[in-house]
Scaffold this active site. Structure first.
Site, PDB file in Angstrom:
ATOM      1  N   ASN A 274      -5.696  -0.091  -4.932  1.00 50.83           N
ATOM      2  CA  ASN A 274      -4.872   0.930  -5.567  1.00 50.83           C
ATOM      3  C   ASN A 274      -5.340   2.346  -5.229  1.00 50.83           C
ATOM      4  O   ASN A 274      -5.305   3.243  -6.060  1.00 50.83           O
ATOM      5  CB  ASN A 274      -4.811   0.717  -7.082  1.00 50.83           C
ATOM      6  CG  ASN A 274      -3.709   1.522  -7.770  1.00 50.83           C
ATOM      7  OD1 ASN A 274      -3.887   1.983  -8.884  1.00 50.83           O
ATOM      8  ND2 ASN A 274      -2.573   1.690  -7.134  1.00 50.83           N
TER       9      ASN A 274
ATOM     10  N   ASP B 285      -3.504  -2.449   5.821  1.00 53.66           N
ATOM     11  CA  ASP B 285      -4.279  -1.606   4.914  1.00 53.66           C
ATOM     12  C   ASP B 285      -4.945  -0.480   5.698  1.00 53.66           C
ATOM     13  O   ASP B 285      -5.862  -0.725   6.482  1.00 53.66           O
ATOM     14  CB  ASP B 285      -5.329  -2.454   4.203  1.00 53.66           C
ATOM     15  CG  ASP B 285      -5.993  -1.714   3.054  1.00 53.66           C
ATOM     16  OD1 ASP B 285      -5.943  -0.462   3.027  1.00 53.66           O
ATOM     17  OD2 ASP B 285      -6.585  -2.393   2.198  1.00 53.66           O
TER      18      ASP B 285
ATOM     19  N   CYS C 108      -1.520  -3.309  -4.470  1.00 51.44           N
ATOM     20  CA  CYS C 108      -2.317  -3.608  -3.281  1.00 51.44           C
ATOM     21  C   CYS C 108      -3.706  -4.032  -3.756  1.00 51.44           C
ATOM     22  O   CYS C 108      -3.885  -4.334  -4.935  1.00 51.44           O
ATOM     23  CB  CYS C 108      -2.361  -2.432  -2.306  1.00 51.44           C
ATOM     24  SG  CYS C 108      -3.256  -0.977  -2.859  1.00 51.44           S
TER      25      CYS C 108
ATOM     26  N   CYS D  33      -4.769   3.309  -1.516  1.00 44.83           N
ATOM     27  CA  CYS D  33      -4.088   3.616  -0.247  1.00 44.83           C
ATOM     28  C   CYS D  33      -2.606   3.254  -0.305  1.00 44.83           C
ATOM     29  O   CYS D  33      -1.753   4.112  -0.490  1.00 44.83           O
ATOM     30  CB  CYS D  33      -4.755   2.879   0.923  1.00 44.83           C
ATOM     31  SG  CYS D  33      -6.438   3.430   1.290  1.00 44.83           S
ATOM     32  N   ARG D  34      -2.311   1.968  -0.139  1.00 45.41           N
ATOM     33  CA  ARG D  34      -0.916   1.544   0.015  1.00 45.41           C
ATOM     34  C   ARG D  34      -0.093   1.663  -1.258  1.00 45.41           C
ATOM     35  O   ARG D  34       1.008   2.240  -1.240  1.00 45.41           O
ATOM     36  CB  ARG D  34      -0.858   0.108   0.546  1.00 45.41           C
ATOM     37  CG  ARG D  34      -1.444  -0.042   1.931  1.00 45.41           C
ATOM     38  CD  ARG D  34      -1.545  -1.488   2.347  1.00 45.41           C
ATOM     39  NE  ARG D  34      -2.562  -2.173   1.552  1.00 45.41           N
ATOM     40  CZ  ARG D  34      -2.800  -3.477   1.590  1.00 45.41           C
ATOM     41  NH1 ARG D  34      -2.068  -4.255   2.385  1.00 45.41           N
ATOM     42  NH2 ARG D  34      -3.744  -4.010   0.850  1.00 45.41           N
ATOM     43  N   SER D  35      -0.567   1.106  -2.367  1.00 44.50           N
ATOM     44  CA  SER D  35       0.288   1.107  -3.562  1.00 44.50           C
ATOM     45  C   SER D  35       0.496   2.499  -4.161  1.00 44.50           C
ATOM     46  O   SER D  35       1.617   2.802  -4.580  1.00 44.50           O
ATOM     47  CB  SER D  35      -0.192   0.089  -4.606  1.00 44.50           C
ATOM     48  OG  SER D  35      -1.509   0.321  -5.003  1.00 44.50           O
TER      49      SER D  35
END
Length: 153
Positions: A11, A123, A8, A13-15
């Site tokens: 690095n 995000d 993301c 939150c999402r990934s």
């Protein structure tokens, strides 16, 4: 060994959430000796930082282990190491391709292209909706594992 990298922007939150979810799925399937999971960001803003508190909270809520998660930036060598590089949104995909060039061509996939949902994982750093991100990543990770099992295992 199949190597999977979630990417993301930052690095945090999402990934890392996807990394933790996917690692948990892999372990529950007994495939941890066949699949290695990591995450990275296209920016270097959060190198060595822990995941966002919202990410950690949602992982705790669902009892998904989050040990060992730390921010790092995507690097050119990742193109040679990883078989699947999974972006969270179209901007990530474009940045991944820019940063990695055209090496051996690992599978570069936008995660939600494996599902029937919208194509970008929003995000939560900006939306604040970590539950929506968790739900979308959960489904995407399940579909990704099915794909890898069909193609590689």
């Amino acid at each position: 060994m199949v190597n999977v990298l979630f990417v993301c922007l930052g690095n945090i939150c999402r990934s890392p959430m996807a990394e933790a979810l996917f690692r948990d799925l892999v372990k529950k399937e007994g495939l941890e000796d066949q699949i290695v999971v990591d995450s990275a960001g296209t920016s270097g803003w959060h190198v060595d930082s822990p995941p966002h508190e919202g990410t950690l909270n949602i992982l705790r809520k669902y009892k998904v282990p989050a040990e060992g998660l730390a921010g790092r930036q995507l690097k050119k060598e990742d193109a040679e190491k990883f078989d699947y590089i999974i972006g969270m949104d179209e901007s990530n995909i474009q940045n991944i391709k820019k940063m990695l060039g055209q090496p051996r061509q690992p599978h570069i996939i936008r995660l939600l292209d494996l599902t029937d949902h919208q194509k970008d994982v929003p995000d939560p750093y900006y939306t604040g909706d970590f539950q929506e991100t968790y739900d979308l990543l959960s489904e995407g990770c399940k579909r990704l594992l099915e794909k890898i099992k069909e193609e590689q295992l």
